[in-house]
Enzyme design. Structure first.
Site, PDB file in Angstrom:
ATOM      1  N   ARG A 130      -3.043   6.564   1.471  1.00 44.80           N
ATOM      2  CA  ARG A 130      -4.261   7.393   1.832  1.00 44.80           C
ATOM      3  C   ARG A 130      -3.301   8.223   3.016  1.00 44.80           C
ATOM      4  NH1 ARG A 130      -6.288   2.650   4.870  1.00 44.80           N
ATOM      5  NH2 ARG A 130      -4.235   2.368   4.480  1.00 44.80           N
ATOM      6  N   ASP A 162      -6.946  -1.875  -7.002  1.00 48.14           N
ATOM      7  CA  ASP A 162      -7.803  -2.616  -5.691  1.00 48.14           C
ATOM      8  C   ASP A 162      -7.845  -4.338  -6.016  1.00 48.14           C
ATOM      9  OD1 ASP A 162      -8.871  -1.478  -2.485  1.00 48.14           O
ATOM     10  OD2 ASP A 162      -9.618  -2.886  -3.634  1.00 48.14           O
ATOM     11  N   ARG A 184      -7.447  12.471  -4.489  1.00 49.10           N
ATOM     12  CA  ARG A 184      -9.198  11.757  -4.073  1.00 49.10           C
ATOM     13  C   ARG A 184     -10.155  13.185  -3.668  1.00 49.10           C
ATOM     14  NH1 ARG A 184     -11.715   9.323  -3.470  1.00 49.10           N
ATOM     15  NH2 ARG A 184     -11.863   7.955  -2.096  1.00 49.10           N
ATOM     16  N   ARG A 205       1.099  -1.422   0.037  1.00 51.03           N
ATOM     17  CA  ARG A 205       0.085  -0.460   0.323  1.00 51.03           C
ATOM     18  C   ARG A 205       0.657   1.817   0.183  1.00 51.03           C
ATOM     19  NH1 ARG A 205      -4.624  -1.935   2.094  1.00 51.03           N
ATOM     20  NH2 ARG A 205      -6.082   0.151   0.743  1.00 51.03           N
ATOM     21  N   TYR A 242     -15.061 -10.544   1.155  1.00 46.49           N
ATOM     22  CA  TYR A 242     -15.660  -8.870   0.825  1.00 46.49           C
ATOM     23  C   TYR A 242     -17.098  -9.010  -0.121  1.00 46.49           C
ATOM     24  CZ  TYR A 242     -11.992  -7.003   2.694  1.00 46.49           C
ATOM     25  OH  TYR A 242     -10.665  -5.980   3.278  1.00 46.49           O
TER      26      TYR A 242
HETATM   27  O1  CP3 Z   1       0.132   1.170  -3.551  1.00 52.22           O
HETATM   28  C1  CP3 Z   1      -0.325  -0.003  -3.102  1.00 52.22           C
HETATM   29  O2  CP3 Z   1      -0.224  -0.830  -2.668  1.00 52.22           O
HETATM   30  C2  CP3 Z   1      -1.482  -0.212  -4.956  1.00 52.22           C
HETATM   31  C3  CP3 Z   1      -2.568   0.565  -3.514  1.00 52.22           C
HETATM   32  C4  CP3 Z   1      -3.454  -0.939  -3.610  1.00 52.22           C
HETATM   33  C5  CP3 Z   1      -4.894  -0.355  -2.638  1.00 52.22           C
HETATM   34  N1  CP3 Z   1      -5.828  -1.415  -2.349  1.00 52.22           N
HETATM   35  C6  CP3 Z   1      -5.125   0.906  -3.304  1.00 52.22           C
HETATM   36  C7  CP3 Z   1      -6.429   1.511  -1.850  1.00 52.22           C
HETATM   37  C8  CP3 Z   1      -3.521  -2.068  -3.112  1.00 52.22           C
HETATM   38  C9  CP3 Z   1      -2.176  -2.880  -3.414  1.00 52.22           C
HETATM   39  C10 CP3 Z   1      -4.986  -1.929  -2.653  1.00 52.22           C
HETATM   40  C11 CP3 Z   1      -5.329  -3.974  -2.004  1.00 52.22           C
HETATM   41  C12 CP3 Z   1      -6.061  -3.989  -0.998  1.00 52.22           C
HETATM   42  N2  CP3 Z   1      -7.680  -3.920  -1.276  1.00 52.22           N
HETATM   43  C13 CP3 Z   1      -5.745  -4.948  -0.022  1.00 52.22           C
HETATM   44  C14 CP3 Z   1      -5.305  -6.502   0.164  1.00 52.22           C
HETATM   45  C15 CP3 Z   1      -4.191  -5.228   1.245  1.00 52.22           C
HETATM   46  C16 CP3 Z   1      -4.467  -5.306   2.352  1.00 52.22           C
HETATM   47  O3  CP3 Z   1      -4.447  -4.311   3.268  1.00 52.22           O
HETATM   48  O4  CP3 Z   1      -4.262  -6.811   3.169  1.00 52.22           O
HETATM   49  C17 CP3 Z   1      -7.514  -5.077   0.440  1.00 52.22           C
HETATM   50  C18 CP3 Z   1      -7.664  -6.077   2.011  1.00 52.22           C
HETATM   51  C19 CP3 Z   1      -8.173  -4.174  -0.012  1.00 52.22           C
HETATM   52  C20 CP3 Z   1      -9.839  -3.855   0.128  1.00 52.22           C
HETATM   53  C21 CP3 Z   1      -9.762  -2.445   0.540  1.00 52.22           C
HETATM   54  N3  CP3 Z   1      -9.774  -1.368  -0.130  1.00 52.22           N
HETATM   55  C22 CP3 Z   1     -10.628  -1.659   1.829  1.00 52.22           C
HETATM   56  C23 CP3 Z   1     -10.007  -2.920   3.345  1.00 52.22           C
HETATM   57  C24 CP3 Z   1      -9.589  -0.474   1.712  1.00 52.22           C
HETATM   58  C25 CP3 Z   1     -10.180   0.639   3.044  1.00 52.22           C
HETATM   59  C26 CP3 Z   1      -9.314   0.241   3.897  1.00 52.22           C
HETATM   60  C27 CP3 Z   1      -8.017   0.678   3.184  1.00 52.22           C
HETATM   61  O5  CP3 Z   1      -7.025   0.039   3.215  1.00 52.22           O
HETATM   62  O6  CP3 Z   1      -7.866   2.301   2.941  1.00 52.22           O
HETATM   63  C28 CP3 Z   1      -9.623  -0.260   0.550  1.00 52.22           C
HETATM   64  C29 CP3 Z   1      -9.662   1.113  -0.056  1.00 52.22           C
HETATM   65  C30 CP3 Z   1      -8.250   1.774  -0.816  1.00 52.22           C
HETATM   66  N4  CP3 Z   1      -7.928   0.529  -1.595  1.00 52.22           N
HETATM   67  C31 CP3 Z   1      -7.286   2.899  -0.707  1.00 52.22           C
HETATM   68  C32 CP3 Z   1      -6.378   2.778  -1.044  1.00 52.22           C
HETATM   69  C33 CP3 Z   1      -5.637   4.069  -1.302  1.00 52.22           C
HETATM   70  C34 CP3 Z   1      -8.100   4.405   0.128  1.00 52.22           C
HETATM   71  C35 CP3 Z   1      -9.245   4.095  -0.499  1.00 52.22           C
HETATM   72  C36 CP3 Z   1      -9.517   6.071  -0.809  1.00 52.22           C
HETATM   73  O7  CP3 Z   1      -8.497   6.558  -0.754  1.00 52.22           O
HETATM   74  O8  CP3 Z   1     -10.543   5.754  -0.047  1.00 52.22           O
END
Ligand code: CP3
Length: 361
Positions: free
Chosen positions: A39, A84, A48, A35, A161
């Site tokens: 954020r 994502d 965003r 990640r 999910y």
């Molecule tokens: O730079 C990177 O690593 C690439 C981006 C990336 C995102 N999601 C962007 C994102 C990656 C690799 C993911 C994977 C992801 N998404 C996982 C596996 C990794 C982990 O943390 O276990 C999971 C479970 C998700 C599902 C998901 N997406 C959740 C649970 C959430 C909300 C909570 C959170 O972590 O932010 C997201 C949203 C998300 N995915 C954001 C980002 C930058 C934030 C959303 C926003 O900007 O509103």
């Protein structure tokens, strides 16, 4: 090589990530952070304000800009395409919203097995073409600076999910399917597996140089359930992808299996054939090495919560981590995704400490 494979990418200047994956000597220990775009970066927050989350994912120019953001700030050895894991349920026809501050929300989750009839696997990967377009564009924009990683969620994590309708502390609905609708649950896991194989094939053809499978929800199941709902499917992903690529004479790329909470089954994970096993922060590096043997690369695993500590403590913990893993067959990372509260300074400390210790080893 088939025509579909994107070609003529710029030559690699830093391929330490791929060397570590293959077990070759590295100039320095490669580091990237799960990640790493997102954020905790103010410039991501700015994006965003203007764009919806999935609009960024679906617009290659925007996805590439966000993918590039951490590389401008930190001396990283890999990039991971901005996307994502939930784009797969979307491509299967489910609505997924990203609620600010709350995370993903499915207005119509799978309630009973008959809801699976609504999933449309035909053409799902075609509907994810934007991910491939972003990957190809990013390979050019990177200009060989560092390798580009593609990723997916694992079948169990995605199914969770889709049934829970978002994040869950217990995954009780999904576990309910395992007891009450076991056959249908496995059919759904199989459908997701097939989609993932095709999705990964597309990512490799688009230019992804390493692939990571996020089994983030292994945390919610025990060792026995992990052997039932996770291992067989992640093994299939690996085997079927290899075969598909081989049949088309396409070079395979190294693969990472990251099962958060899967530390109880490291030797079983190693048997799935992945070149790299990602470790969460509860796993001891020395124990992990004993469990997986000498021929697997380990990735991890500082606790993301340690990034809130004073900088000298982050330095000390990172130093200790790197020395425990050693320079051979190691990719430095956190033990789960970086959190939104992480100070930028801590990322600098983490990355720079790894490079400094790497020089001393
Ligand atoms: O730079 C990177 O690593 C690439 C981006 C990336 C995102 N999601 C962007 C994102 C990656 C690799 C993911 C994977 C992801 N998404 C996982 C596996 C990794 C982990 O943390 O276990 C999971 C479970 C998700 C599902 C998901 N997406 C959740 C649970 C959430 C909300 C909570 C959170 O972590 O932010 C997201 C949203 C998300 N995915 C954001 C980002 C930058 C934030 C959303 C926003 O900007 O509103």
């Amino acid at each position: 090589m088939t025509q579909l494979v994107a070609k003529d990418f710029p030559a690699m200047k830093n391929d330490n990530l791929l060397k570590a994956a293959r077990g070759e000597d590295v100039d320095r220990i490669p580091v990237w952070v799960m990640r790493q775009a997102g954020r905790y970066l103010p410039e991501f927050q700015e994006e965003r304000k203007v764009h919806d989350f999935f609009t960024i994912c679906r617009t290659p120019e925007l996805a590439c800009e966000v993918t590039m953001q951490p590389l401008r700030r930190f001396d990283l050895d890999a990039s991971i395409i901005f996307s994502d894991i939930l784009v797969i349920p979307q491509a299967l026809g489910m609505t997924v919203e990203m609620l600010p501050g709350k995370g993903p929300h499915f207005p119509e989750p799978l309630v009973t097995p008959s809801d699976c009839l609504k999933l449309n696997a035909t053409g799902a990967v075609d509907r994810l073409k934007y991910v491939g377009d972003a990957i190809t564009m990013m390979r050019h924009k990177l200009d060989g600076k560092v390798p580009l990683i593609g990723f997916t969620g694992a079948p169990w994590t995605l199914m969770g999910y889709m049934i829970e309708g978002g994040g869950s502390k217990t995954m009780s609905l999904t576990k309910g399917w395992l007891t009450e609708h076991n056959k249908e649950a496995h059919e759904l896991l199989s459908l997701l597996t097939d989609t993932i194989v095709e999705y990964f094939e597309m990512q490799v053809k688009a230019g992804a140089q390493m692939l990571q499978v996020f089994e983030s929800s292994a945390d919610y199941i025990d060792k026995k359930q992990f052997a039932e709902v996770s291992l067989p499917y992640v093994r299939k992903i690996r085997e079927q992808l290899r075969k598909k690529l081989q049949d088309q004479s396409i070079e395979p790329v190294p693969m990472v299996l990251f099962a958060k909470g899967g530390g109880h089954s490291l030797s079983e994970q190693a048997e799935c054939g992945y070149e790299i096993i990602g470790l969460d922060y509860n796993v001891d590096p020395i124990e992990a090495r004993k469990a997986v043997g000498p021929n697997v690369t380990l990735q991890g695993n500082l606790n993301p919560e340690d990034m809130y500590l004073p900088q000298d403590e982050i330095r000390a913990k990172t130093d200790e981590m790197v020395r425990k893993f050693g320079k051979k067959r190691y990719i430095a990372n956190l033990g789960h995704g970086i959190t939104p509260q992480t100070p930028i300074e801590s990322m600098h400390t983490f990355v720079d400490t790894i490079h400094k210790v790497s020089q001393e080893l």
